[in-house]
Design a protein around this motif. Structure first.
Motif, PDB file in Angstrom:
ATOM      1  N   ARG A 741      -2.254   9.581  -2.780  1.00 12.73           N
ATOM      2  CA  ARG A 741      -2.706   9.434  -1.386  1.00 12.73           C
ATOM      3  C   ARG A 741      -4.122   8.847  -1.336  1.00 12.73           C
ATOM      4  NH1 ARG A 741      -4.081   8.314   2.785  1.00 12.73           N
ATOM      5  NH2 ARG A 741      -3.965   9.386   4.815  1.00 12.73           N
ATOM      6  N   VAL A 742      -5.005   9.228  -2.264  1.00 10.56           N
ATOM      7  CA  VAL A 742      -6.385   8.728  -2.295  1.00 10.56           C
ATOM      8  C   VAL A 742      -6.418   7.273  -2.745  1.00 10.56           C
ATOM      9  CG1 VAL A 742      -8.631   8.993  -3.440  1.00 10.56           C
ATOM     10  CG2 VAL A 742      -7.403  11.015  -2.640  1.00 10.56           C
ATOM     11  N   ASN A 743      -5.751   6.954  -3.881  1.00 10.89           N
ATOM     12  CA  ASN A 743      -5.674   5.561  -4.361  1.00 10.89           C
ATOM     13  C   ASN A 743      -4.435   5.434  -5.215  1.00 10.89           C
ATOM     14  OD1 ASN A 743      -6.293   3.333  -6.525  1.00 10.89           O
ATOM     15  ND2 ASN A 743      -7.677   2.914  -4.807  1.00 10.89           N
ATOM     16  N   TRP A 744      -3.429   4.719  -4.676  1.00  5.79           N
ATOM     17  CA  TRP A 744      -2.142   4.734  -5.360  1.00  5.79           C
ATOM     18  C   TRP A 744      -2.183   4.030  -6.726  1.00  5.79           C
ATOM     19  CZ3 TRP A 744       0.363   0.172  -6.532  1.00  5.79           C
ATOM     20  CH2 TRP A 744      -0.059  -0.995  -5.848  1.00  5.79           C
ATOM     21  N   TYR A 809     -10.314   2.113 -16.153  1.00  8.03           N
ATOM     22  CA  TYR A 809      -9.534   1.448 -15.108  1.00  8.03           C
ATOM     23  C   TYR A 809     -10.195   1.618 -13.736  1.00  8.03           C
ATOM     24  CZ  TYR A 809      -5.574  -0.222 -12.391  1.00  8.03           C
ATOM     25  OH  TYR A 809      -4.768  -0.934 -11.535  1.00  8.03           O
ATOM     26  N   THR A 810     -10.872   2.743 -13.514  1.00  8.65           N
ATOM     27  CA  THR A 810     -11.626   2.939 -12.263  1.00  8.65           C
ATOM     28  C   THR A 810     -12.694   1.860 -12.137  1.00  8.65           C
ATOM     29  OG1 THR A 810     -11.273   5.325 -12.320  1.00  8.65           O
ATOM     30  CG2 THR A 810     -13.077   4.542 -10.959  1.00  8.65           C
ATOM     31  N   ASN A 823     -13.220   6.642  -4.077  1.00  8.40           N
ATOM     32  CA  ASN A 823     -11.785   6.929  -4.135  1.00  8.40           C
ATOM     33  C   ASN A 823     -11.225   6.810  -5.549  1.00  8.40           C
ATOM     34  OD1 ASN A 823     -11.543   7.578  -1.448  1.00  8.40           O
ATOM     35  ND2 ASN A 823     -10.957   5.516  -0.795  1.00  8.40           N
ATOM     36  N   GLY A 824     -11.682   5.788  -6.288  1.00  8.86           N
ATOM     37  CA  GLY A 824     -11.192   5.628  -7.663  1.00  8.86           C
ATOM     38  C   GLY A 824     -11.533   6.831  -8.524  1.00  8.86           C
ATOM     39  N   ILE A 825     -12.806   7.229  -8.452  1.00  8.42           N
ATOM     40  CA  ILE A 825     -13.231   8.348  -9.287  1.00  8.42           C
ATOM     41  C   ILE A 825     -12.626   9.665  -8.816  1.00  8.42           C
ATOM     42  CG2 ILE A 825     -15.373   9.116  -8.155  1.00  8.42           C
ATOM     43  CD1 ILE A 825     -15.080   8.263 -11.877  1.00  8.42           C
ATOM     44  N   ARG A 826     -12.403   9.793  -7.486  1.00  8.23           N
ATOM     45  CA  ARG A 826     -11.743  11.002  -6.976  1.00  8.23           C
ATOM     46  C   ARG A 826     -10.313  11.098  -7.482  1.00  8.23           C
ATOM     47  NH1 ARG A 826     -13.111  12.030  -0.630  1.00  8.23           N
ATOM     48  NH2 ARG A 826     -11.908  10.122  -0.457  1.00  8.23           N
TER      49      ARG A 826
END
Length: 1126
Positions: A741-744, A809-810, A823-826
């Motif tokens: 949901r945060v970053n598919w 990858y983030t 969002n990536g790190i979350r």
């Protein structure tokens, strides 16, 4: 070691009797300490990985915060952090090898030595210790379950505990480096955790010790029931045994209920402290950042390091519980190891060149340690010259067998002394003394193994020729050669595959092979038929030449030729002399002679969902901690972070209730499931036919382990594993949904690296079975330990590689503009915190697999259909029996020896109420007839009829309730005398019990004991003499008032006076009972209505005593002449 000290502080109190934890490591040698040092290094590196990872996460956040308006510089800064994550991943590989491999191997080595020390310790104890402290249940528990707990505690669990401590301390250290103000809060957090831990540990320690005691009690119940299974079946004692076992399990259930609640409360308090600490620390972090005294990334690094360090202590809580259990187990083990035997091998003991054999017993007073108020010997004195044969005669319990126990130094006298060749036996080396004494006891003791091994126990250096010669001298060679495997024939548990006479002759052969200068024969020929007795007596007379021999016998025919006969009454020698002298001078001896002289006619006759909340915290925390980290760089940081702090505290309180409920209910369900399985398994075992218990794989130890140890796996799975599995699954599902949901993209990549964890977990599962087997077989196999260590290293390395890939990858997503750093790190952090749940889930697979394999034999036993159903038919038309018995064309072989026919086309008819006797040589099939009447076995061909009905048509329990059995070897349970007499007839009144005891001529003996009928008989009746045990066994049968009485050498262990009294008591049953007597002493059967003479499985003669003695060449006539004193 530092970890050991912490464990000790957490678990030791002034009143705690359990040993300190470091004492469990007392068996370690130099190699073990090196292994444990390397294992500690591996554990520390493993523990450092998580705080270092969070330190690197803080640096990544700083890279974001410092370059929040410059994406290119942000990416460059992030790429500088990524390699360090890779370095950390590769460092965990050797750490895993060292942690698991070294700790496992070191624990195997140490426990191997500990088992050996335990074995040596209990084998070195004096006999009195086994009368009082060292029950067989305690010994079995010590060698099996206690050792397993200790090995687990000083092996990988100690390594895991150290890695948790390393995580905590390194977390605190990194936190101070990153942000000292936030770190100071640890001064409030850590003491609370330690106080909770110490209280929790102390309480769990007490509970563990109590539960261990209950477990030993249950073990003892199972062990003695299985070892006395024939008596249990004969007296329909299955329900009584199951009831006693169930009561013991109910006690354990009550203790486990408390244990589960304390465990839930303790772990719940850990959760409250941890979450409230999160709330406080992240808010203080916001204050510090707002004041400009620290960077947001450093605060996050400090928060994550110190709080996850504290969480690592909660992970250590189960280890602390195990350490408590190990200390409780260690207490019982070290009690045995450190127990100083009263009688022990003296290093300075004398060893003389040769023992001649003169014995001087001077003014000896003695009472058994378990009954110090009941003196047995009261000034016993006797001098025995070397090479002479001395016989002791006297009533049961007068102290005859006690003297033999004192000569062999099983016990030491309270006063007086015993000299051998003018050396006080206390000054002689104990092993030397016992090497020079041969003993054949009243109840022959054989070991599980073959006949050859049992005879060789007398002298392991003897060759084949010497062994066979000893067997020939003991009249055992001929019957041994009749077995298909001859000397390699298995004797079964305690020799159950052999008749009483065969066992005794093997015991005599063993003593002859030892070739000692002193020979002690305690009723050595009581279990032999007359023919064998004559042959063995002649062999013993040859073997006794040049030796000092002490004989104890109630059959005067075996002692008339002794050089000296000592009459023993009330613990003193009243008179000595040869046979002919005592006949004229001693009234007691003369009365014994007259009672046993067959030429004088005698009238004597014989006869929950809340657990999800506990793990929801991880993905929730993973989401919000990064949100907080980013919020630190916002203008209204304090307000934003304040909301999250309240949320954290709320989750903490929810977790408290979740853990309390989780551990309580899962613990309760697990214990109940284990109890139900134990009861069902125990009941199923007691439904099996007797031949099932005679199979080698169903020995007492194996069956006891199956009921007690293997069933414990059920509780482990449900109480300890099931809740974790549910938590792990819920955590993974929540993390997956939130992450996508945060970053598919990041969510999918996070899932893409999951095979790393699955592969690691799968490898562990595949290898666990082999490794567990190596541990179980006690093989100190370093290759197995290293193999398991490599698996752990690969798993840890893959786990950290997944982190490195996710962070890399983030950075790529931020560089491409496909995701914000936040969002990536979350998305990454949500999964990084959930990764342990995935790894943990897969590490549970080996446990589940091993549990299935361990429980498989138990379920096979549950599903087994017994060959002789004890409760069928349920509605038997035959409620009571008269006692008419018929054997019609019966052919029978024992299931364990199908090639050897015992009864061949056997026919026999016995009228109700009659008294019949079965006589003949040992192995003729006499005892087999009694076993078939009780349906211990079924016939191969033909029928056994009672009242004209096949015994198979009767409800077996109803049938056995009406048949009384007194066996050749009296088997008593570790209860009181009253409970032993009542066995199988629990509803009997006090008057009925006393009446039965009086009829068995044992009431007076019991009344003279300090505790009377409440006196414990000791393990297997060890507190009583052979004659006293037999009379209690007879009282047990008399109380039963059976319609059919089976007496298998029932009075062989009695003195003549007791025998006559017991025969008179049995005579009173004549009007209502069919009596079948197996006896070698013809004096007990001469007044039988019919005497059946058996040989090789057939009746060869029958008739009354008067008729049979007229056939001069008949077998019975020869037996009569052999036993006549004339």
């Amino acid at each position: 070691m530092h970890s050991a000290e912490i464990i000790d502080e957490a678990g030791t109190s002034e009143k705690d009797a359990n040993p300190p934890f470091h004492k469990l490591l007392r068996q370690a040698d130099k190699v073990d300490w090196i292994l444990m040092g390397l294992g500690t290094l591996g554990s520390i590196v493993h523990g450092l990985a998580q705080p270092v990872g969070y330190y690197l996460l803080g640096k990544a956040l700083d890279a974001f915060g410092k370059n929040i308006n410059n994406p290119d510089q942000m990416v460059k800064a992030l790429f500088k952090v990524v390699p360090y994550v890779w370095y950390m991943a590769f460092a965990t590989f050797p750490a895993g090898i060292l942690e698991i491999g070294c700790w496992m191997y070191a624990s195997e080595r140490q426990v191997g030595r500990l088992r050996l020390a335990f074995l040596k310790a209990f084998l070195s104890q004096e006999i009195g210790a086994f009368d009082t402290d060292l029950t067989s249940g305690k010994i079995i528990s010590g060698m099996s379950s206690h050792m397993s707990i200790i090995q687990d505690a000083i092996g990988e669990k100690l390594g895991h505990f150290i890695s948790c401590l390393a995580t905590f301390f390194s977390g605190v250290f990194i936190a101070f480096i990153a942000c000292w103000e936030v770190s100071l809060l640890a001064l409030f957090v850590v003491p609370m955790i330690l106080v909770i831990g110490a209280t929790y540990t102390k309480k769990m320690n007490t509970i563990s010790a109590t539960r261990m005691s209950c477990l030993s009690e249950a073990t003892a119940i199972v062990e003695q029931t299985i070892s006395h299974i024939k008596t249990v079946f004969a007296f329909v004692g299955e329900n009584s045994a199951i009831r006693s076992f169930s009561e013991s399990l109910q006690k354990q259930l009550r203790i486990s209920r408390t244990e589960a609640f304390v465990k839930g409360l303790g772990t719940g308090m850990f959760q409250v402290v941890t979450f409230c600490s999160w709330a406080l620390i992240v808010w203080v972090g916001a204050v510090v950042v707002t004041a400009g005294r620290s960077l947001g990334g450093d605060v996050i690094a400090a928060v994550m390091s110190i709080l996850f360090g504290a969480i690592s202590l909660t992970y250590a809580a189960p280890d602390m519980q195990l350490f408590n259990q190990a200390r409780a187990a260690g207490m019982e083990v070290f009690q045995v190891i450190e127990r100083k035997p009263v009688i022990h091998t003296n290093p300075g003991g004398k060893e003389v060149a040769a023992i001649k054999g003169s014995i001087c017993i001077n003014d000896v007073h003695f009472a058994y340690p378990s009954r110090k108020g009941t003196p047995i010997l009261r000034g016993f004195s006797l001098s025995i010259p070397a090479g002479k044969v001395v016989a002791f005669v006297g009533s049961s319990g007068c102290g005859k067998s006690t003297i033999m126990s004192l000569i062999t130094r099983f016990y030491d006298p309270i006063e007086g002394y015993i000299l051998i060749d003018n050396y006080n036996i206390k000054d002689l080396d104990l092993k030397f003394l016992r090497r020079n004494i041969g003993v054949v006891s009243q109840e022959p003791s054989l070991f599980s193994g073959n006949i050859k091994e049992n005879i060789q126990a007398g002298n392991w250096e003897a060759d084949e020729h010497q062994l066979q010669k000893a067997a020939q001298m003991a009249n055992a060679h001929s019957f041994i050669c009749e077995f298909p495997n001859q000397y390699l024939t298995e004797v079964g548990q305690r020799g159950v595959q052999l008749s009483g006479g065969q066992k005794q002759r093997i015991a005599i052969a063993r003593a002859i092979l030892k070739n000692p200068p002193i020979l002690l024969l305690d009723e050595a020929t009581s279990a032999l038929d007359t023919e064998s007795e004559k042959l063995v007596q002649a062999a013993l007379e040859t073997a006794m030449q040049g030796r000092t021999v002490i004989l104890i016998a109630h059959r005067l025919s075996t002692i008339v030729n002794a050089d000296t006969i000592a009459v023993v009454e009330n613990g003193v020698v009243t008179e000595t002399g040869p046979h002919h002298h005592l006949l004229t001078s001693n009234n007691f001896y003369r009365s014994l002679f007259e009672m046993q002289n067959l030429n004088q006619h005698s009238d004597a006759r014989l006869e929950d969902p809340m657990e999800d909340l506990a793990r929801i915290s991880k993905p929730v925390f993973g989401y919000f901690i990064i949100t907080i980290g980013v919020a630190y760089y916002k203008d209204d940081a304090e307000r934003r972070v304040g909301k999250y702090s309240i949320l954290f505290a709320s989750i903490g309180f929810l977790s408290f209730f979740a853990h309390t409920l989780q551990h309580y209910f899962y613990g309760l369900v697990g214990e109940q499931a284990m109890m139900n399985l134990r009861q069902a398994l125990y009941s199923a075992i007691l439904r099996n036919e007797l031949s099932w218990f005679e199979k080698p794989q169903n020995s007492v130890g194996s069956v006891t382990a199956q009921v007690i140890n293997e069933t414990a796996t059920v509780k482990t799975i449900i109480s300890d594993r099931m809740s974790v599995i549910v938590q792990c699954i819920s955590s993974i599902l929540i993390a997956t949904v939130v992450s996508i949901r945060v970053n598919w993209r990041m969510g999918l990549v996070a899932w893409a690296v999951m095979p790393c964890h699955f592969i690691g977990g799968l490898i562990q599962a595949k290898s666990a079975k082999g490794f567990s087997r190596a541990v179980m077989l006690l093989i100190q196999n370093w290759t197995q330990s290293i193999k398991y260590g490599i698996i752990q290293g690969v798993s840890l390395c893959l786990w950290n590689i997944a982190h490195a890939v996710a962070l890399w990858y983030t950075t790529i997503l931020v560089k491409r503009g496909q995701a914000s750093f936040e969002n990536g790190i979350r998305s990454y952090q949500i999964f990084s915190l959930t990764v342990p749940s995935i790894t943990e889930l897969w590490t549970l697979i080996p446990t589940v697999f091993s549990a299935i394999s361990i429980l498989t034999p138990a379920f096979h036993t549950l599903d087994r259909q017994t060959e002789i159903e004890p409760d069928e038919p349920k509605q038997s038309a035959h409620k009571s029996i008269k006692g008419d018995i018929e054997f019609s064309n019966v052919r029978f072989t024992y299931p364990s020896r199908p090639d050897m026919t015992i009864l061949d086309n056997f026919n026999l008819t016995i009228e109700a109420g009659s008294k019949v006797a079965l006589v003949g040589p040992s192995g003729a099939g006499k005892s087999s007839i009694l076993a078939l009447l009780l349906r211990f076995y079924d016939v191969n061909q033909g029928e056994v009829l009672i009242d004209g009905k096949n015994v198979k048509s009767y409800n077996l329990k109803i049938l056995r309730a009406q048949i009384g059995l007194v066996q050749q070897e009296p088997l008593l349970f570790s209860f009181s005398i009253r409970e032993n007499i009542c066995y199988g007839n629990e509803g009997a009144s006090e008057a009925e019990i006393i009446q039965a005891a009086m009829e068995a001529n044992i009431h007076e003996v019991i009344s003279n004991l300090p505790r009377g009928y409440d006196t414990p008989v000791g393990e297997k009746g060890c507190q009583l003499s052979g004659g006293q045990k037999q009379r209690i066994a007879i009282a047990r049968v008399l109380l039963k008032k059976p319609a059919v009485m089976l007496l298998d050498e029932a009075t062989s262990a009695l003195d003549a006076e007791s025998e006559r009294a017991v025969i008179n008591a049995l005579e009173s049953l004549k009007l209502r009972a069919t009596n079948i007597t197996v006896a070698h002493r013809l004096s007990t059967v001469i007044n039988s209505d019919t005497i059946f003479v058996m040989d090789k499985g057939k009746v060869v003669e029958m008739g009354t005593h008067a008729n049979l003695i007229t056939a001069s060449e008949g077998i019975y006539s020869k037996l009569y002449r052999h036993q006549s004193f004339s």
